[in-house]
Design an enzyme around this catalytic site. Structure first.
Site, mmCIF file in Angstrom:
data_model
loop_
_atom_site.group_PDB
_atom_site.id
_atom_site.type_symbol
_atom_site.label_atom_id
_atom_site.label_comp_id
_atom_site.label_asym_id
_atom_site.label_seq_id
_atom_site.Cartn_x
_atom_site.Cartn_y
_atom_site.Cartn_z
ATOM 1 N N LYS A 42 0.813 -1.200 0.000
ATOM 2 C CA LYS A 42 0.000 0.000 0.000
ATOM 3 C C LYS A 42 0.856 1.264 0.000
ATOM 4 O O LYS A 42 0.376 2.361 -0.230
ATOM 5 C CB LYS A 42 -0.878 0.022 1.280
ATOM 6 N N GLY A 43 2.129 1.079 0.314
ATOM 7 C CA GLY A 43 3.007 2.208 0.627
ATOM 8 C C GLY A 43 3.173 3.263 -0.453
ATOM 9 O O GLY A 43 3.406 4.435 -0.154
ATOM 10 N N GLU A 98 7.610 2.647 -6.136
ATOM 11 C CA GLU A 98 7.792 2.086 -4.793
ATOM 12 C C GLU A 98 7.873 3.215 -3.762
ATOM 13 O O GLU A 98 8.199 4.352 -4.103
ATOM 14 C CB GLU A 98 9.088 1.244 -4.821
ATOM 15 N N ASP A 99 7.571 2.901 -2.515
ATOM 16 C CA ASP A 99 7.690 3.906 -1.453
ATOM 17 C C ASP A 99 9.139 4.091 -1.009
ATOM 18 O O ASP A 99 9.651 5.203 -0.951
ATOM 19 C CB ASP A 99 6.782 3.561 -0.250
ATOM 20 N N ASP A 102 14.989 -0.369 0.650
ATOM 21 C CA ASP A 102 15.791 -0.593 1.853
ATOM 22 C C ASP A 102 16.903 -1.586 1.484
ATOM 23 O O ASP A 102 17.921 -1.189 0.930
ATOM 24 C CB ASP A 102 14.838 -1.124 2.937
ATOM 25 N N PHE A 151 13.714 4.317 10.861
ATOM 26 C CA PHE A 151 12.454 3.704 10.431
ATOM 27 C C PHE A 151 11.503 4.826 10.038
ATOM 28 O O PHE A 151 10.991 5.573 10.863
ATOM 29 C CB PHE A 151 11.835 2.785 11.490
ATOM 30 N N ILE A 152 11.282 4.929 8.737
ATOM 31 C CA ILE A 152 10.552 6.051 8.156
ATOM 32 C C ILE A 152 9.047 5.780 8.169
ATOM 33 O O ILE A 152 8.612 4.662 7.890
ATOM 34 C CB ILE A 152 11.016 6.261 6.696
ATOM 35 N N ASP A 158 4.223 3.023 6.633
ATOM 36 C CA ASP A 158 3.579 2.711 7.906
ATOM 37 C C ASP A 158 4.513 2.091 8.921
ATOM 38 O O ASP A 158 5.565 1.558 8.588
ATOM 39 C CB ASP A 158 2.444 1.707 7.678
ATOM 40 N N ARG A 164 0.368 6.060 7.706
ATOM 41 C CA ARG A 164 0.393 6.173 6.242
ATOM 42 C C ARG A 164 -0.196 7.506 5.788
ATOM 43 O O ARG A 164 0.137 8.018 4.727
ATOM 44 C CB ARG A 164 -0.425 5.042 5.602
HETATM 45 P P1 IMP Z 1 13.445 -4.133 1.029
HETATM 46 O O1 IMP Z 1 13.099 -5.423 0.342
HETATM 47 O O2 IMP Z 1 14.338 -4.368 2.228
HETATM 48 O O3 IMP Z 1 14.050 -3.110 0.092
HETATM 49 O O4 IMP Z 1 12.132 -3.602 1.683
HETATM 50 C C1 IMP Z 1 11.276 -2.865 1.024
HETATM 51 C C2 IMP Z 1 9.969 -2.687 1.753
HETATM 52 O O5 IMP Z 1 10.087 -2.720 3.195
HETATM 53 C C3 IMP Z 1 9.439 -1.309 1.424
HETATM 54 O O6 IMP Z 1 8.686 -1.337 0.255
HETATM 55 C C4 IMP Z 1 8.632 -0.967 2.655
HETATM 56 O O7 IMP Z 1 7.329 -1.481 2.509
HETATM 57 C C5 IMP Z 1 9.341 -1.673 3.780
HETATM 58 N N1 IMP Z 1 10.248 -0.730 4.469
HETATM 59 C C6 IMP Z 1 11.595 -0.662 4.379
HETATM 60 N N2 IMP Z 1 12.096 0.328 5.125
HETATM 61 C C7 IMP Z 1 11.029 0.930 5.706
HETATM 62 C C8 IMP Z 1 10.888 2.061 6.599
HETATM 63 O O8 IMP Z 1 11.848 2.727 7.010
HETATM 64 N N3 IMP Z 1 9.617 2.389 6.951
HETATM 65 C C9 IMP Z 1 8.519 1.702 6.525
HETATM 66 N N4 IMP Z 1 8.607 0.654 5.691
HETATM 67 C C10 IMP Z 1 9.846 0.261 5.292
HETATM 68 MG MG MG Z 2 6.671 -1.346 0.025
#
Ligand code: IMP
Ligand code: MG
Length: 180
Positions: A42-43, A98-99, A102, A151-152, A158, A164
């Site tokens: 949903k992000g 994408e939001d 990470d 943690f954003i 969220d 959100r």
């Molecule tokens: P990745 O696979 O580690 O790149 O994770 C990506 C997903 O984790 C993102 O699309 C977010 O939904 C969630 N995520 C990663 N970091 C954060 C954060 O700081 N706040 C909230 N959601 C996060």
């Molecule tokens: Mg996401």
């Protein structure tokens, strides 16, 4: 556990301005072509709506829900597509919206998923980039802002489905909480 929100890191005005700039770049890169924006639920909803309203090339939209299996603190790279696109991807210019990136594990798998569907191209547009935690070798074509290892929350992002709706980017101040 109760958590609190820190200061405003990025304002609504800054996000909207950056979304306009990125839309202009997308217009330039895809001049005369059609694109399909694929938002990750949903992000990415708020960011996607900011970017899409300024795009002038032919633009359609779709959504995916990808969930990643892993430990509590990091994604594993094993992702499950809980909802796939309804659109036929073959021959299309895809931009995954994408939001936040990470570790990059989710997006690298999602990109691979679309590359298997014979698209014309697959690019990535993320509102935020947290490069300090990157594990996957991933190119992000359009980046809104870089953020530190916090943690954003806000603007679609969220913590436990909360925050959100905040019209700005902030972070949790409880140090023990890490990205999931
Ligand atoms: P990745 O696979 O580690 O790149 O994770 C990506 C997903 O984790 C993102 O699309 C977010 O939904 C969630 N995520 C990663 N970091 C954060 C954060 O700081 N706040 C909230 N959601 C996060
Ligand atoms: Mg996401």
């Amino acid at each position: 556990m109760s958590e609190t929100i820190g200061k405003v890191l990025i304002t609504e005005e800054q996000i909207q301005q950056r979304a306009k700039e990125i839309a202009a770049q997308i217009d330039k890169d895809f001049k005369g072509q059609e694109i399909l924006l694929v938002g990750t639920l949903k992000g990415a909803v708020m960011w996607m709506s900011e970017v899409m309203k300024h795009i002038t090339v032919d633009c359609k939209i779709d959504f995916v829900i990808a969930s990643s299996y892993g430990s509590a603190t990091t994604s594993s790279g094993i992702i499950k597509i809980k909802k796939d696109v309804d659109t036929n991807i073959a021959g299309k210019n895809i931009i995954i919206v994408e939001d936040i990136v990470d570790t990059g594990n989710t997006l690298i798998k999602l990109k691979e998923h679309f590359l298997n569907m014979q698209p014309k191209s697959v690019k990535i547009c993320s509102m935020l980039d947290k490069p300090s935690r990157r594990e996957a070798d991933l190119t992000i074509d359009y980046i809104g802002f870089e953020v530190e290892n916090l943690f954003i929350v806000g603007y679609g992002l969220d913590f436990d489905q909360k925050y959100r709706d905040l019209p700005y980017i902030s972070y949790l101040t409880n140090d023990e909480i890490e990205a999931e």
